[in-house]
Design an enzyme around this catalytic site. Sequence first.
Site, PDB file in Angstrom:
ATOM      1  N   ALA A 246      34.055 -21.953  -1.039  1.00  0.00           N
ATOM      2  CA  ALA A 246      33.142 -21.051  -1.737  1.00  0.00           C
ATOM      3  C   ALA A 246      32.321 -20.347  -0.659  1.00  0.00           C
ATOM      4  O   ALA A 246      32.198 -20.838   0.463  1.00  0.00           O
ATOM      5  CB  ALA A 246      32.246 -21.854  -2.668  1.00  0.00           C
TER       6      ALA A 246
ATOM      7  N   GLY B 293      35.955 -25.202  -1.846  1.00  0.00           N
ATOM      8  CA  GLY B 293      36.408 -24.520  -3.053  1.00  0.00           C
ATOM      9  C   GLY B 293      37.829 -23.986  -2.928  1.00  0.00           C
ATOM     10  O   GLY B 293      38.516 -23.797  -3.938  1.00  0.00           O
TER      11      GLY B 293
ATOM     12  N   GLU C 212      39.910 -26.825  -3.841  1.00  0.00           N
ATOM     13  CA  GLU C 212      39.727 -27.042  -5.286  1.00  0.00           C
ATOM     14  C   GLU C 212      40.497 -25.998  -6.103  1.00  0.00           C
ATOM     15  O   GLU C 212      41.107 -26.322  -7.123  1.00  0.00           O
ATOM     16  CB  GLU C 212      38.234 -26.997  -5.627  1.00  0.00           C
ATOM     17  CG  GLU C 212      37.493 -28.195  -5.039  1.00  0.00           C
ATOM     18  CD  GLU C 212      35.981 -28.093  -5.205  1.00  0.00           C
ATOM     19  OE1 GLU C 212      35.398 -27.078  -4.743  1.00  0.00           O
ATOM     20  OE2 GLU C 212      35.383 -29.009  -5.775  1.00  0.00           O
TER      21      GLU C 212
ATOM     22  N   GLU D 264      32.285 -30.215   2.230  1.00  0.00           N
ATOM     23  CA  GLU D 264      30.968 -29.859   1.685  1.00  0.00           C
ATOM     24  C   GLU D 264      29.855 -30.754   2.204  1.00  0.00           C
ATOM     25  O   GLU D 264      28.722 -30.311   2.376  1.00  0.00           O
ATOM     26  CB  GLU D 264      30.995 -29.925   0.155  1.00  0.00           C
ATOM     27  CG  GLU D 264      31.763 -28.802  -0.521  1.00  0.00           C
ATOM     28  CD  GLU D 264      33.233 -29.091  -0.728  1.00  0.00           C
ATOM     29  OE1 GLU D 264      33.785 -30.008  -0.084  1.00  0.00           O
ATOM     30  OE2 GLU D 264      33.845 -28.389  -1.553  1.00  0.00           O
TER      31      GLU D 264
HETATM   32  C1  HXC Z   1      31.297 -17.762   3.971  1.00  0.00           C
HETATM   33  C2  HXC Z   1      32.769 -18.016   5.707  1.00  0.00           C
HETATM   34  C3  HXC Z   1      33.236 -19.217   5.167  1.00  0.00           C
HETATM   35  C4  HXC Z   1      32.689 -19.653   3.927  1.00  0.00           C
HETATM   36  C5  HXC Z   1      34.308 -18.841   6.994  1.00  0.00           C
HETATM   37  N1  HXC Z   1      33.441 -17.816   6.842  1.00  0.00           N
HETATM   38  N2  HXC Z   1      34.208 -19.703   5.987  1.00  0.00           N
HETATM   39  N3  HXC Z   1      31.796 -17.288   5.119  1.00  0.00           N
HETATM   40  N4  HXC Z   1      31.719 -18.894   3.379  1.00  0.00           N
HETATM   41  N5  HXC Z   1      33.102 -20.753   3.303  1.00  0.00           N
HETATM   42  C6  HXC Z   1      33.237 -16.676   7.728  1.00  0.00           C
HETATM   43  C7  HXC Z   1      32.464 -17.059   8.974  1.00  0.00           C
HETATM   44  O1  HXC Z   1      31.088 -17.077   8.724  1.00  0.00           O
HETATM   45  C8  HXC Z   1      32.865 -15.937   9.913  1.00  0.00           C
HETATM   46  O2  HXC Z   1      32.127 -14.780   9.592  1.00  0.00           O
HETATM   47  C9  HXC Z   1      34.303 -15.677   9.529  1.00  0.00           C
HETATM   48  O3  HXC Z   1      34.478 -16.207   8.208  1.00  0.00           O
HETATM   49  C10 HXC Z   1      35.307 -16.382  10.444  1.00  0.00           C
HETATM   50  O4  HXC Z   1      34.952 -17.757  10.476  1.00  0.00           O
HETATM   51  P1  HXC Z   1      34.816 -18.583  11.836  1.00  0.00           P
HETATM   52  O5  HXC Z   1      34.011 -19.781  11.512  1.00  0.00           O
HETATM   53  O6  HXC Z   1      34.347 -17.711  12.948  1.00  0.00           O
HETATM   54  O7  HXC Z   1      36.355 -18.974  12.087  1.00  0.00           O
HETATM   55  P2  HXC Z   1      36.930 -20.233  12.883  1.00  0.00           P
HETATM   56  O8  HXC Z   1      36.124 -20.488  14.115  1.00  0.00           O
HETATM   57  O9  HXC Z   1      38.395 -19.975  13.008  1.00  0.00           O
HETATM   58  O10 HXC Z   1      36.680 -21.497  11.926  1.00  0.00           O
HETATM   59  C11 HXC Z   1      37.388 -21.584  10.720  1.00  0.00           C
HETATM   60  C12 HXC Z   1      36.741 -22.632   9.785  1.00  0.00           C
HETATM   61  C13 HXC Z   1      35.240 -22.340   9.645  1.00  0.00           C
HETATM   62  C14 HXC Z   1      36.941 -24.046  10.390  1.00  0.00           C
HETATM   63  C15 HXC Z   1      37.453 -22.580   8.444  1.00  0.00           C
HETATM   64  O11 HXC Z   1      35.064 -20.969   9.291  1.00  0.00           O
HETATM   65  C16 HXC Z   1      34.530 -23.168   8.630  1.00  0.00           C
HETATM   66  O12 HXC Z   1      34.243 -24.341   8.866  1.00  0.00           O
HETATM   67  N6  HXC Z   1      34.221 -22.569   7.477  1.00  0.00           N
HETATM   68  C17 HXC Z   1      33.485 -23.224   6.414  1.00  0.00           C
HETATM   69  C18 HXC Z   1      34.348 -24.232   5.695  1.00  0.00           C
HETATM   70  C19 HXC Z   1      33.553 -24.938   4.625  1.00  0.00           C
HETATM   71  O13 HXC Z   1      32.539 -25.606   4.888  1.00  0.00           O
HETATM   72  N7  HXC Z   1      33.977 -24.783   3.364  1.00  0.00           N
HETATM   73  C20 HXC Z   1      33.292 -25.378   2.235  1.00  0.00           C
HETATM   74  C21 HXC Z   1      32.292 -24.397   1.705  1.00  0.00           C
HETATM   75  S1  HXC Z   1      31.288 -25.100   0.478  1.00  0.00           S
HETATM   76  P3  HXC Z   1      31.297 -13.959  10.709  1.00  0.00           P
HETATM   77  O14 HXC Z   1      30.594 -12.914   9.907  1.00  0.00           O
HETATM   78  O15 HXC Z   1      30.425 -14.934  11.402  1.00  0.00           O
HETATM   79  O16 HXC Z   1      32.385 -13.427  11.599  1.00  0.00           O
HETATM   80  C22 HXC Z   1      32.239 -25.083  -0.873  1.00  0.00           C
HETATM   81  C23 HXC Z   1      31.554 -25.643  -2.061  1.00  0.00           C
HETATM   82  C24 HXC Z   1      32.450 -25.692  -3.198  1.00  0.00           C
HETATM   83  O17 HXC Z   1      33.342 -24.666  -0.889  1.00  0.00           O
HETATM   84  C25 HXC Z   1      31.671 -25.989  -4.400  1.00  0.00           C
HETATM   85  C26 HXC Z   1      32.165 -25.301  -5.598  1.00  0.00           C
HETATM   86  C27 HXC Z   1      33.252 -24.348  -5.491  1.00  0.00           C
END
Ligand code: HXC
Length: 258
Positions: A66, A109, A112, A132
């Site tokens: 998400a 998400g 999910e 998360e």
């Molecule tokens: C918003 C996101 C994002 C996310 C990545 N980006 N994941 N933006 N929400 N979930 C954005 C980053 O901010 C970045 O933007 C760009 O995408 C590229 O990401 P990087 O981190 O630079 O890439 P990389 O180094 O290759 O790392 C990849 C990654 C990492 C390991 C997947 O991006 C990451 O850990 N993302 C978050 C994963 C996460 O925690 N997901 C769960 C979310 S909570 P900029 O602008 O900086 O270039 C969730 C809750 C669910 O899902 C509940 C109900 C649905």
Amino acid sequence: MTYETILADTRDGGVGLITINRPQALNALNSTVVAEINTALDGFEKDAAIGCIVITGSEKAFAAGADIKEMQDLTFPQTYLDDFITAWDRVAGRRKPIIAAVSGFALGGGCELAMMCDFIIASETAKFGQPEIKLGVLPGAGGTQRLTRFVGKAKAMEMCLTGRMMDAEEAERSGLVSRIVPAADLLEDALKTARGIAGMSIPVAMMVKESVNRAYETTLAEGVRFERRVFHAVFATADQKEGMSAFVDKRKPDFKDA
Ligand code: HXC
């Protein structure tokens, strides 16, 4: 129809394809993506020619979760009043079969959403996780429930408590994905699989989906009773007559979805 965050089109053989398309955010699922996926699914469900749907992302990310930037300032009353995340459940409630074709990250998400589909075909680069907890939250679109049913308590608990990712091999071994294919073949393979399903009787395929899903909702005795009723009902369809006649006549069936 043009969308802002997805691509949606129909493919040969009765297949609807949805491609999540926010490459700048690794396909993070903001409310627009979820709304657009639902609009596209509404269209495919209404279209009598569509028998199966594929949801995919990019090679690098199915969806990295998400959208954290959209969520970070939300307050409890906002999430409660807006019934935040409930729109996602509409994906899980669809009646036509949906395949998730996953390459790269399927996190939070994203994992999910993939699990809301009927089965997952993964490329060898796929990575699944529920990270998360590292953000101070927990899965909110069914992750703690569906992952546990797919892979069992030990792995689900470890993944949700540590946020570690599972690669494609482990995901297949654990029952999260049905098959692994080379990354370059993922979409073609998923579309071919979807074409195969769409070529069956569409109502019967929908009954299969409904019956398998019953296994998650009820006891074995009730599930078997439900299946038996549906099984009896298919003898009222022309497609049952066609399918069995075609076998006896040694020809391909021509289902009319009737
Ligand atoms: C918003 C996101 C994002 C996310 C990545 N980006 N994941 N933006 N929400 N979930 C954005 C980053 O901010 C970045 O933007 C760009 O995408 C590229 O990401 P990087 O981190 O630079 O890439 P990389 O180094 O290759 O790392 C990849 C990654 C990492 C390991 C997947 O991006 C990451 O850990 N993302 C978050 C994963 C996460 O925690 N997901 C769960 C979310 S909570 P900029 O602008 O900086 O270039 C969730 C809750 C669910 O899902 C509940 C109900 C649905």
